[in-house]
Design a protein around this motif. Structure first.
Motif, PDB file in Angstrom:
ATOM      1  N   PHE A 180      -2.141  10.288  -3.637  1.00 33.70           N
ATOM      2  CA  PHE A 180      -2.000   8.918  -4.077  1.00 33.70           C
ATOM      3  C   PHE A 180      -2.653   7.651  -3.118  1.00 33.70           C
ATOM      4  N   ASP A 181      -3.304   7.065  -3.058  1.00 35.91           N
ATOM      5  CA  ASP A 181      -3.379   5.792  -2.525  1.00 35.91           C
ATOM      6  C   ASP A 181      -3.770   4.419  -3.342  1.00 35.91           C
ATOM      7  N   ILE A 182      -2.470   3.817  -3.337  1.00 39.22           N
ATOM      8  CA  ILE A 182      -2.553   2.448  -4.342  1.00 39.22           C
ATOM      9  C   ILE A 182      -2.238   1.327  -3.464  1.00 39.22           C
ATOM     10  N   THR A 183      -3.151   0.321  -3.693  1.00 37.18           N
ATOM     11  CA  THR A 183      -2.990  -1.095  -3.060  1.00 37.18           C
ATOM     12  C   THR A 183      -2.440  -1.866  -4.048  1.00 37.18           C
TER      13      THR A 183
ATOM     14  N   SER B 116       0.959  -1.249  -0.096  1.00 36.14           N
ATOM     15  CA  SER B 116      -0.039   0.077  -0.029  1.00 36.14           C
ATOM     16  C   SER B 116       0.955   1.077   0.009  1.00 36.14           C
ATOM     17  N   LEU B 117       0.557   2.037  -1.008  1.00 32.38           N
ATOM     18  CA  LEU B 117       1.705   3.341  -1.085  1.00 32.38           C
ATOM     19  C   LEU B 117       0.642   4.785  -0.966  1.00 32.38           C
ATOM     20  N   ARG B 118       0.978   5.546  -0.086  1.00 34.84           N
ATOM     21  CA  ARG B 118      -0.014   6.642   0.030  1.00 34.84           C
ATOM     22  C   ARG B 118       1.089   7.691  -0.047  1.00 34.84           C
ATOM     23  N   VAL B 119       0.840   8.853  -0.969  1.00 35.39           N
ATOM     24  CA  VAL B 119       1.477  10.029  -0.913  1.00 35.39           C
ATOM     25  C   VAL B 119       0.749  11.121  -0.556  1.00 35.39           C
ATOM     26  N   SER B 120       1.254  12.219   0.444  1.00 35.22           N
ATOM     27  CA  SER B 120       0.365  13.256   0.879  1.00 35.22           C
ATOM     28  C   SER B 120       1.420  14.319   0.937  1.00 35.22           C
TER      29      SER B 120
ATOM     30  N   ASN C  98       4.058   6.893   2.813  1.00 39.00           N
ATOM     31  CA  ASN C  98       3.713   5.973   3.695  1.00 39.00           C
ATOM     32  C   ASN C  98       3.474   4.445   2.843  1.00 39.00           C
ATOM     33  N   LEU C  99       4.440   3.483   2.978  1.00 38.75           N
ATOM     34  CA  LEU C  99       4.639   2.398   2.247  1.00 38.75           C
ATOM     35  C   LEU C  99       4.504   1.005   3.053  1.00 38.75           C
ATOM     36  N   ASP C 100       3.521   0.574   3.012  1.00 37.31           N
ATOM     37  CA  ASP C 100       3.353  -0.904   3.910  1.00 37.31           C
ATOM     38  C   ASP C 100       3.380  -1.683   3.043  1.00 37.31           C
TER      39      ASP C 100
ATOM     40  N   VAL D 258       2.558   4.480 -13.073  1.00 35.66           N
ATOM     41  CA  VAL D 258       3.704   5.095 -13.118  1.00 35.66           C
ATOM     42  C   VAL D 258       4.426   5.279 -11.804  1.00 35.66           C
ATOM     43  N   LEU D 259       3.786   5.323 -10.592  1.00 34.11           N
ATOM     44  CA  LEU D 259       4.175   5.548  -9.258  1.00 34.11           C
ATOM     45  C   LEU D 259       4.901   4.150  -8.731  1.00 34.11           C
TER      46      LEU D 259
END
Length: 195
Positions: A95-98, A79-83, A161-163, A112-113
């Protein structure tokens, strides 16, 4: 003015077709760089142990990381979130990508991310062939730097934040990064102003 811009576009286009590596040197004011300010990484000791991550001085533009995988992992998701903060310092998630890590590594069609993340971590890593299942053992990556950023970005502070987690089982690890994205042309102009 329009013919001048059109001519410049043709010149740049022909240079890029001739030799892209040389063309980048001719256009030094385009692009971005990332200055990292703080990084934290924590791992679930049942799956990831001896986690280490550090921003490297003096420019804080690269980092290194290592981890010991404690058992073979056949499934792994991320899970990648960019704020970014707005003008009033309110944090806005952009961005909020799982994603399924194994599927991302297997397929070449990536967002791309995610592609940026995979290429950044794989560069200068001892894991030459990143593939699932992930085998038990020690993995490290040195001189990790963020490059090849998309051109539609703007200068700003950012939080990542990368989980990584084992689906429906457990959280595996968390990496948080705080930094600032600088546009090279603007930074050069700021330096000229004060010198």
């Amino acid at each position: 003015m329009l013919p001048l811009l059109w001519g410049f576009g043709l010149l740049v286009g022909s240079l890029l077709q001739a030799n892209p590596a040389d063309s980048v040197k001719l256009i030094p004011n385009l692009g971005y760089y990332v200055e990292m300010r703080q990084i934290d990484c924590v791992g679930n000791p049942n799956y990831f142990n001896s986690m280490y991550c550090k921003i490297l001085p003096p420019n804080n533009r690269t980092m290194e990381a290592s981890v010991v995988i404690m058992q073979k992992l056949t499934a792994l998701s991320g899970s990648l979130r960019v704020s970014i903060p707005n003008a009033k310092k309110v944090i806005t998630q952009i961005f909020d990508i799982t994603f399924d890590v194994c599927k991302v590594l297997r397929e070449r069609k990536r967002k791309v991310l995610i592609d940026l993340l995979v290429n950044t971590l794989a560069r200068n890593s001892n894991a030459k062939a990143w593939k699932c299942p992930f085998q038990k053992g020690s993995f490290e990556s040195r001189n990790i730097s963020v490059t090849d950023l998309p051109p539609m970005l703007t200068e700003s502070e950012f939080y990542v934040n990368l989980d990584f987690f084992i689906p429906k089982v457990a959280i595996g690890m968390n990496v948080t990064l705080h930094g600032h994205l600088y546009e090279i042309a603007k930074e050069k102009n700021r330096r000229r102003k004060y010198l």
